[in-house]
Scaffold this active site. Structure first.
Site, PDB file in Angstrom:
ATOM      1  N   ARG A  52       3.672   7.935  -2.535  1.00 20.01           N
ATOM      2  CA  ARG A  52       4.604   7.160  -3.355  1.00 20.01           C
ATOM      3  C   ARG A  52       4.021   6.981  -4.751  1.00 20.01           C
ATOM      4  O   ARG A  52       2.922   7.422  -5.025  1.00 20.01           O
ATOM      5  CB  ARG A  52       4.883   5.818  -2.669  1.00 20.01           C
ATOM      6  CG  ARG A  52       3.571   5.191  -2.163  1.00 20.01           C
ATOM      7  CD  ARG A  52       3.522   3.746  -2.160  1.00 20.01           C
ATOM      8  NE  ARG A  52       3.664   3.199  -3.502  1.00 20.01           N
ATOM      9  CZ  ARG A  52       2.681   3.166  -4.399  1.00 20.01           C
ATOM     10  NH1 ARG A  52       1.461   3.645  -4.140  1.00 20.01           N
ATOM     11  NH2 ARG A  52       2.899   2.660  -5.596  1.00 20.01           N
ATOM     12  N   ALA A  54       5.722   7.008  -8.861  1.00 22.38           N
ATOM     13  CA  ALA A  54       6.501   8.055  -9.536  1.00 22.38           C
ATOM     14  C   ALA A  54       5.686   9.310  -9.896  1.00 22.38           C
ATOM     15  O   ALA A  54       6.075  10.432  -9.535  1.00 22.38           O
ATOM     16  CB  ALA A  54       7.190   7.471 -10.765  1.00 22.38           C
ATOM     17  N   GLN A 185       2.964  -3.220  -1.554  1.00 20.50           N
ATOM     18  CA  GLN A 185       2.107  -2.233  -2.232  1.00 20.50           C
ATOM     19  C   GLN A 185       0.985  -2.927  -3.007  1.00 20.50           C
ATOM     20  O   GLN A 185      -0.072  -2.341  -3.227  1.00 20.50           O
ATOM     21  CB  GLN A 185       2.944  -1.379  -3.207  1.00 20.50           C
ATOM     22  CG  GLN A 185       3.856  -0.372  -2.548  1.00 20.50           C
ATOM     23  CD  GLN A 185       5.246  -0.909  -2.346  1.00 20.50           C
ATOM     24  OE1 GLN A 185       5.444  -2.111  -2.167  1.00 20.50           O
ATOM     25  NE2 GLN A 185       6.249  -0.046  -2.372  1.00 20.50           N
ATOM     26  N   ASP A 226       8.916   3.843 -13.206  1.00 20.42           N
ATOM     27  CA  ASP A 226       9.524   4.942 -12.440  1.00 20.42           C
ATOM     28  C   ASP A 226      10.421   5.795 -13.310  1.00 20.42           C
ATOM     29  O   ASP A 226      10.610   6.985 -13.046  1.00 20.42           O
ATOM     30  CB  ASP A 226      10.304   4.391 -11.248  1.00 20.42           C
ATOM     31  CG  ASP A 226       9.328   4.067 -10.140  1.00 20.42           C
ATOM     32  OD1 ASP A 226       8.681   3.015 -10.224  1.00 20.42           O
ATOM     33  OD2 ASP A 226       9.172   4.907  -9.230  1.00 20.42           O
ATOM     34  N   ASN A 236      11.198  -0.133 -12.899  1.00 16.71           N
ATOM     35  CA  ASN A 236       9.935  -0.210 -12.136  1.00 16.71           C
ATOM     36  C   ASN A 236      10.196  -1.049 -10.890  1.00 16.71           C
ATOM     37  O   ASN A 236      11.311  -1.549 -10.680  1.00 16.71           O
ATOM     38  CB  ASN A 236       8.825  -0.813 -13.011  1.00 16.71           C
ATOM     39  CG  ASN A 236       7.459  -0.673 -12.363  1.00 16.71           C
ATOM     40  OD1 ASN A 236       7.090   0.410 -11.884  1.00 16.71           O
ATOM     41  ND2 ASN A 236       6.700  -1.751 -12.284  1.00 16.71           N
ATOM     42  N   LYS A 237       9.181  -1.189 -10.067  1.00 22.46           N
ATOM     43  CA  LYS A 237       9.318  -1.897  -8.786  1.00 22.46           C
ATOM     44  C   LYS A 237      10.055  -3.219  -8.954  1.00 22.46           C
ATOM     45  O   LYS A 237       9.793  -3.963  -9.902  1.00 22.46           O
ATOM     46  CB  LYS A 237       7.927  -2.124  -8.199  1.00 22.46           C
ATOM     47  CG  LYS A 237       7.884  -2.870  -6.884  1.00 22.46           C
ATOM     48  CD  LYS A 237       8.753  -2.253  -5.799  1.00 22.46           C
ATOM     49  CE  LYS A 237       8.389  -0.836  -5.469  1.00 22.46           C
ATOM     50  NZ  LYS A 237       9.410  -0.146  -4.637  1.00 22.46           N
TER      51      LYS A 237
HETATM   52  O1  MRU Z   1       8.376   2.363  -4.176  1.00 28.65           O
HETATM   53  P1  MRU Z   1       7.086   2.789  -4.805  1.00 28.65           P
HETATM   54  O2  MRU Z   1       5.889   2.229  -4.124  1.00 28.65           O
HETATM   55  O3  MRU Z   1       7.019   4.289  -4.979  1.00 28.65           O
HETATM   56  O4  MRU Z   1       7.143   2.135  -6.245  1.00 28.65           O
HETATM   57  C1  MRU Z   1       6.115   2.406  -7.155  1.00 28.65           C
HETATM   58  C2  MRU Z   1       6.271   1.704  -8.443  1.00 28.65           C
HETATM   59  O5  MRU Z   1       7.213   0.996  -8.703  1.00 28.65           O
HETATM   60  C3  MRU Z   1       5.227   1.985  -9.480  1.00 28.65           C
HETATM   61  O6  MRU Z   1       5.033   0.888 -10.314  1.00 28.65           O
HETATM   62  C4  MRU Z   1       5.678   3.176 -10.336  1.00 28.65           C
HETATM   63  O7  MRU Z   1       6.052   4.249  -9.532  1.00 28.65           O
HETATM   64  C5  MRU Z   1       4.641   3.604 -11.278  1.00 28.65           C
HETATM   65  S1  MRU Z   1       3.239   4.218 -10.463  1.00 28.65           S
HETATM   66  C6  MRU Z   1       2.148   4.791 -11.591  1.00 28.65           C
END
Ligand code: MRU
Length: 340
Positions: A52, A54, A185, A226, A236-237
């Protein structure tokens, strides 16, 4: 640039035709790897968040397409199926398009391009780390959300790369780690990475963040992305937007750290970014134990969009972008910038 830092954690490894993936759903308890030469198994790993973040999703999908090129499967079908696994992270489509365009389906060229995308991501993290660490003061408490570390990029991390670089430079820092509901996470992955680096940190429940920001316990918020629209709006998350509102209300800077491959200039505003809706079971149960009554319906958007106006700066490997983001983003994404 100083010597490239070596990532402590390798969430994926390409071993002559086999992709080795650290199954992140089992962390921090269990360090177990999936080894596969089947692109469909890689797609499933991306879908269920075994891999996982991005940038790492993009790198992983690039290897998956290299695996598909070795098989008798139709590359276009494989690319579409891989692209559909996570709709918000633009790095996924970007990496798939790049491997397909460069290789034309040739397995050797596809593999070489995937390796190149992986190497570029490692270099991007190192550069973002240097640029971003300059924004972090001595003695700062930094708040971060989700996991934007090695486990999300394959390098030292984007937001966590900034944190790690500041630490390596000798800055005394403490990190407040948002637990990051519903899949944790932050507490499962970010705390795991920071512990391995020996960086001081404390996990907080997501709902504690605004109060700590209000009481001047946070000097900077550093997050990944993302997808970033052409105007700087950033997906983003889920929960990042709330942090951004609290940060603005209390004068705390919010830094987004992301490779240029996370910028989607085909999208003018954040409202056009597709937000992944995940299964409500992720909200109503945890580790197979129900945390809400049977039959409870849950909404589970995996991401939210932070308007550009709430972002202090976007740190990319091509520079630190400031408002107005439209012009700054164009300066690093237009063909002349790419050629530099
Ligand atoms: O659902 P996930 O765990 O893939 O979400 C990840 C995020 O939101 C991160 O902040 C984003 O992908 C950037 S990672 C460098």
């Amino acid at each position: 640039m100083s010597r490239m830092p070596v990532p402590q954690v390798r969430p994926i490894e390409w071993r002559s035709g086999v992709l080795r993936i650290l199954d992140q759903t089992l962390l921090p308890g269990d360090e177990r790897y999936i080894e596969t030469a089947d692109w469909r198994e890689v797609a499933s790993a991306i879908r269920r968040l075994a891999v996982r973040g991005a940038p790492l999703i993009g790198v992983t999908a690039a290897y998956a397409l290299a695996l598909a090129s070795r098989s008798s499967d139709d590359i276009a079908v494989a690319a579409d199926e891989l692209a559909a696994t996570r709709p918000t992270a633009v790095n996924l489509r970007w990496a798939l398009d790049r491997v397909r365009d460069v290789s034309g389906g040739d397995a050797i060229r596809a593999e070489a391009e995937a390796v190149c995308i992986h190497d570029e991501q490692i270099a991007s993290d190192a550069r973002c780390g240097e640029l971003g660490a300059a924004l972090i003061g001595q003695g700062a408490t930094i708040l971060t959300h989700c996991n934007a570390g090695s486990l999300a990029t394959g390098g030292i991390g984007s937001a966590l790369g900034v944190v790690k670089t500041a630490h390596w430079q000798g800055k005394r820092i403490n990190v407040l780690v948002d637990e990051t509901r519903p899949l944790l996470q932050g507490s499962r992955l970010t705390a795991w990475e920071l512990a391995r680096e020996g960086i001081s940190h404390e996990v907080i429940v997501d709902s504690a963040a605004a109060g700590l920001i209000a009481h001047a316990r946070v000097q900077a918020i550093v997050v990944g992305a993302d997808r970033i629209a052409a105007n700087g709006d950033t997906a983003n998350k889920v929960g990042t937007y709330g942090l951004a509102l609290a940060a603005q209300a209390h004068g705390v800077p919010l830094y987004v750290v992301a490779p240029v491959s996370t910028i989607d200039t085909n999208v003018a505003h954040g409202s056009e970014i597709e937000i992944e809706e995940r299964d409500g079971d992720e909200v109503t149960s945890f580790a197979s134990i129900r945390t809400a009554p049977d039959g409870t319906i849950a909404r589970n958007p995996a991401f939210d969009v932070t308007p550009a106006a709430l972002i202090t700066a976007i740190v990319t490997e091509r520079g630190v972008l400031r408002r107005p983001f439209g012009a700054a983003i164009a300066s690093v994404t237009e063909p002349a910038a790419v050629a530099r």
